[in-house]
Write a protein that holds these residues in place. Structure first.
Motif, PDB file in Angstrom:
ATOM      1  N   GLU A 165      -6.907  10.194 -35.860  1.00 10.50           N
ATOM      2  CA  GLU A 165      -7.663   8.943 -35.947  1.00 10.50           C
ATOM      3  C   GLU A 165      -6.769   7.752 -35.634  1.00 10.50           C
ATOM      4  O   GLU A 165      -7.196   6.801 -34.975  1.00 10.50           O
ATOM      5  N   ASN A 166      -5.520   7.779 -36.081  1.00  8.73           N
ATOM      6  CA  ASN A 166      -4.634   6.642 -35.848  1.00  8.73           C
ATOM      7  C   ASN A 166      -4.436   6.374 -34.362  1.00  8.73           C
ATOM      8  O   ASN A 166      -4.587   5.243 -33.894  1.00  8.73           O
ATOM      9  N   TYR A 167      -4.084   7.399 -33.592  1.00 11.14           N
ATOM     10  CA  TYR A 167      -3.876   7.214 -32.158  1.00 11.14           C
ATOM     11  C   TYR A 167      -5.152   6.720 -31.478  1.00 11.14           C
ATOM     12  O   TYR A 167      -5.115   5.830 -30.613  1.00 11.14           O
ATOM     13  N   ARG A 168      -6.287   7.263 -31.863  1.00 10.98           N
ATOM     14  CA  ARG A 168      -7.537   6.895 -31.191  1.00 10.98           C
ATOM     15  C   ARG A 168      -7.931   5.454 -31.485  1.00 10.98           C
ATOM     16  O   ARG A 168      -8.422   4.739 -30.611  1.00 10.98           O
ATOM     17  N   ARG A 169      -7.661   5.005 -32.697  1.00  9.06           N
ATOM     18  CA  ARG A 169      -7.979   3.617 -33.026  1.00  9.06           C
ATOM     19  C   ARG A 169      -7.015   2.650 -32.328  1.00  9.06           C
ATOM     20  O   ARG A 169      -7.415   1.547 -31.920  1.00  9.06           O
ATOM     21  N   VAL A 170      -5.747   3.036 -32.179  1.00  6.25           N
ATOM     22  CA  VAL A 170      -4.789   2.202 -31.452  1.00  6.25           C
ATOM     23  C   VAL A 170      -5.220   2.042 -29.991  1.00  6.25           C
ATOM     24  O   VAL A 170      -5.192   0.945 -29.426  1.00  6.25           O
ATOM     25  N   VAL A 171      -5.620   3.143 -29.377  1.00  3.84           N
ATOM     26  CA  VAL A 171      -6.071   3.097 -27.984  1.00  3.84           C
ATOM     27  C   VAL A 171      -7.258   2.141 -27.844  1.00  3.84           C
ATOM     28  O   VAL A 171      -7.315   1.324 -26.912  1.00  3.84           O
ATOM     29  N   GLU A 172      -8.192   2.194 -28.779  1.00  3.63           N
ATOM     30  CA  GLU A 172      -9.357   1.301 -28.726  1.00  3.63           C
ATOM     31  C   GLU A 172      -8.950  -0.159 -28.862  1.00  3.63           C
ATOM     32  O   GLU A 172      -9.495  -1.034 -28.173  1.00  3.63           O
ATOM     33  N   LEU A 173      -7.982  -0.437 -29.737  1.00  6.80           N
ATOM     34  CA  LEU A 173      -7.527  -1.818 -29.918  1.00  6.80           C
ATOM     35  C   LEU A 173      -6.856  -2.349 -28.657  1.00  6.80           C
ATOM     36  O   LEU A 173      -7.139  -3.470 -28.215  1.00  6.80           O
ATOM     37  N   VAL A 174      -5.963  -1.568 -28.087  1.00  6.56           N
ATOM     38  CA  VAL A 174      -5.246  -2.013 -26.888  1.00  6.56           C
ATOM     39  C   VAL A 174      -6.214  -2.173 -25.722  1.00  6.56           C
ATOM     40  O   VAL A 174      -6.225  -3.212 -25.038  1.00  6.56           O
ATOM     41  N   GLN A 175      -7.045  -1.170 -25.493  1.00  7.61           N
ATOM     42  CA  GLN A 175      -7.962  -1.229 -24.363  1.00  7.61           C
ATOM     43  C   GLN A 175      -9.079  -2.246 -24.588  1.00  7.61           C
ATOM     44  O   GLN A 175      -9.662  -2.752 -23.621  1.00  7.61           O
ATOM     45  N   GLY A 176      -9.350  -2.576 -25.845  1.00  7.49           N
ATOM     46  CA  GLY A 176     -10.358  -3.591 -26.152  1.00  7.49           C
ATOM     47  C   GLY A 176      -9.846  -5.006 -26.080  1.00  7.49           C
ATOM     48  O   GLY A 176     -10.602  -5.958 -26.310  1.00  7.49           O
ATOM     49  N   GLY A 177      -8.552  -5.186 -25.790  1.00  7.01           N
ATOM     50  CA  GLY A 177      -8.003  -6.525 -25.607  1.00  7.01           C
ATOM     51  C   GLY A 177      -7.583  -7.220 -26.883  1.00  7.01           C
ATOM     52  O   GLY A 177      -7.411  -8.446 -26.888  1.00  7.01           O
ATOM     53  N   ALA A 178      -7.372  -6.493 -27.973  1.00  4.81           N
ATOM     54  CA  ALA A 178      -7.021  -7.116 -29.252  1.00  4.81           C
ATOM     55  C   ALA A 178      -5.752  -7.961 -29.157  1.00  4.81           C
ATOM     56  O   ALA A 178      -5.655  -9.027 -29.781  1.00  4.81           O
ATOM     57  N   ILE A 179      -4.764  -7.495 -28.373  1.00  9.01           N
ATOM     58  CA  ILE A 179      -3.519  -8.257 -28.238  1.00  9.01           C
ATOM     59  C   ILE A 179      -3.361  -8.832 -26.833  1.00  9.01           C
ATOM     60  O   ILE A 179      -2.287  -9.291 -26.449  1.00  9.01           O
ATOM     61  N   GLY A 180      -4.439  -8.822 -26.058  1.00 10.18           N
ATOM     62  CA  GLY A 180      -4.393  -9.344 -24.704  1.00 10.18           C
ATOM     63  C   GLY A 180      -3.740  -8.378 -23.736  1.00 10.18           C
ATOM     64  O   GLY A 180      -3.342  -7.271 -24.122  1.00 10.18           O
ATOM     65  N   PRO A 181      -3.607  -8.783 -22.466  1.00 13.54           N
ATOM     66  CA  PRO A 181      -2.959  -7.907 -21.476  1.00 13.54           C
ATOM     67  C   PRO A 181      -1.539  -7.552 -21.912  1.00 13.54           C
ATOM     68  O   PRO A 181      -0.795  -8.397 -22.406  1.00 13.54           O
ATOM     69  N   VAL A 182      -1.171  -6.283 -21.744  1.00 18.81           N
ATOM     70  CA  VAL A 182       0.138  -5.790 -22.168  1.00 18.81           C
ATOM     71  C   VAL A 182       1.055  -5.675 -20.954  1.00 18.81           C
ATOM     72  O   VAL A 182       0.741  -4.980 -19.994  1.00 18.81           O
TER      73      VAL A 182
END
Length: 448
Positions: A165-182
């Protein structure tokens, strides 16, 4: 020096990209099925019954385990003890003389034989679960990924964190733009298994101090050393190689911490940032040893833009090496971690937890609803996909690229030069010396 066959020059980069997309489409299509629902059971062959094979046996307790194969007969007998009707073998090549008896194959051998056992399964159109790393070198990773696409079966590389669950939620946050373009990411692991100093070896019995090939020792009863060597160059048995994970420090059998833990930790940025082939790879560390992988090193990957995603630099830190922001205490001092640096903030993760930084800036952040399905387990995700339910997310189309990239970090380290990588020709354009580390010749009797 072994050569790496070139891809025909008429294959353009655009055609290469289209071919990669086509491979992904094949893997997402339903494969042949033994049963049509989750109540049917797969007949599974276990290749490599000890070590990681033991975890797979537990993870697949819901299925019919019909064949056990291991070069150590004692370990094989112990693994098969609860399956009295199962076939037992020592040479995995002979397993495919009985291919009609099983639907799927688990490959849990040592790294240097992964590709050969996996390729045999793919040629027989069997679903395959292969432990990480998928292959021993870059060339094998490419051939396995292509063979899996052609076979149209369900595949999974054993990177169990991919199902958390941890990895999957991180992927959603990054791909959802939570911290902007990486534009930048760092991965660091504190494990330092490789060429050890005498001091480190004295402090930890698991870290054997060796600087060259040791002399031969009597082969333990029940171990077929010739089959254990498989395609690797011949050498006498010594306890510095087996049992346990000792072998993976040696280039002939493994690729050190990079290919081992890199499969788990680089998985997260690869997934979240949708990475495939790097443009350049550069590595730093001690002088490369001809026999043994390093304990501490750093590898820097530069990836180009991917659709709307910007170019990104990914840095791997191993052993004593850590990111500057970590050593300057600009982030929590986690022993191992993945740090994404975006235009709106940062995200720090390890295997089981993650945090958005700076925390004050995200106090009112509303997390997106989950979109990546929850997995019962990494093994059961694969089993369900084999039965036509869902998809194995760490399939070889994905994990093949991850494996190639991890191996390239070691290649750059061994060459001692920044590599300009061409994924079409499978060569470093500026460093012909890298060819010798991209693939190798096999011992007589072994082929991919």
């Amino acid at each position: 020096m072994p050569s790496v066959p070139s891809t025909p020059s008429r294959l353009t980069r655009r055609q290469f990209a289209q071919k990669a997309l086509a491979s992904a489409a094949v893997l997402s299509a339903p494969a042949f099925l033994r049963g049509q629902n989750l109540n049917s059971k797969l007949n599974v062959a276990i290749i490599g019954s000890g070590g990681r094979g033991g975890a797979s046996i537990k993870g697949l307790a819901t299925e019919n385990l019909v064949l056990f194969c291991d070069v150590d007969e004692k370990r094989n007998d112990a693994a098969a003890a609860n399956h009295p009707k199962a076939r037992k073998l020592v040479d995995f090549r002979q397993a495919f003389d009985h291919a009609a008896e099983f639907d799927a194959v688990v490959v849990s051998t040592c790294e240097h034989t992964h590709a050969i056992a996996t390729m045999l399964a793919l040629k027989h159109k069997k679903h395959v679960y292969c432990e990480k790393p998928l292959t021993h070198n870059v060339y094998e990773a490419r051939k396995i990924r292509e063979a899996a696409a052609a076979a149209g079966v369900v595949t999974q590389m054993g990177i169990q964190m991919h199902a958390t669950e941890n990895y999957r939620r991180v992927v959603e946050l990054v791909q959802g733009g939570a911290i902007g373009p990486v534009h930048e990411a760092h991965v660091w692991v504190s494990r330092a298994w490789g060429l050890q100093s005498k001091e480190a070896s004295d402090a930890n019995k698991d870290r054997v101090f060796v600087t060259e090939r040791p002399a031969g020792m009597p082969v333990p009863a029940g171990l077929n050393w010739d089959l254990w060597l498989g395609p690797a160059p011949e050498r006498p048995f010594n306890e510095v190689y087996v049992p346990g994970p000792k072998w993976y420090r040696w280039w002939d059998f493994g690729n050190g911490t990079m290919s081992d833990l890199g499969s788990h930790w680089n998985d997260l940025p690869f997934w979240a940032l949708q990475l495939k082939a790097p443009l350049t790879i550069e590595a730093f560390g001690p002088k490369a040893h001809p026999e043994i992988a390093p304990a501490t090193m750093r590898a820097i990957y530069e990836f180009g833009a991917r659709g709307s995603l910007p170019p990104v630099k990914l840095t791997w830190h191993q052993g004593q090496d850590k990111p500057a922001i970590w050593t300057e205490k600009g982030i929590p001092q986690w022993d191992n971690g993945v740090l994404f640096i975006g235009s709106k903030g940062m995200l720090l993760s390890d295997y089981s937890k993650h945090v958005l930084l700076p925390e004050k800036s995200f106090a009112d952040f509303v997390r997106p609803a989950p979109t990546i399905p929850k997995a019962v387990s990494h093994w059961q995700e694969w089993v369900s996909a084999c039965k036509g339910q869902g998809k194995a997310l760490a399939n070889f189309d994905y994990s093949g690229w991850l494996t190639e990239s991890n191996h390239l970090g070691n290649v750059a380290f061994r060459v001692g030069k920044k590599l300009e990588w061409d994924p079409v020709t499978l060569r470093a354009k500026n460093a012909p010396a890298a060819d010798q580390f991209l693939k190798r010749d096999y011992r007589k009797g072994w082929s991919l």
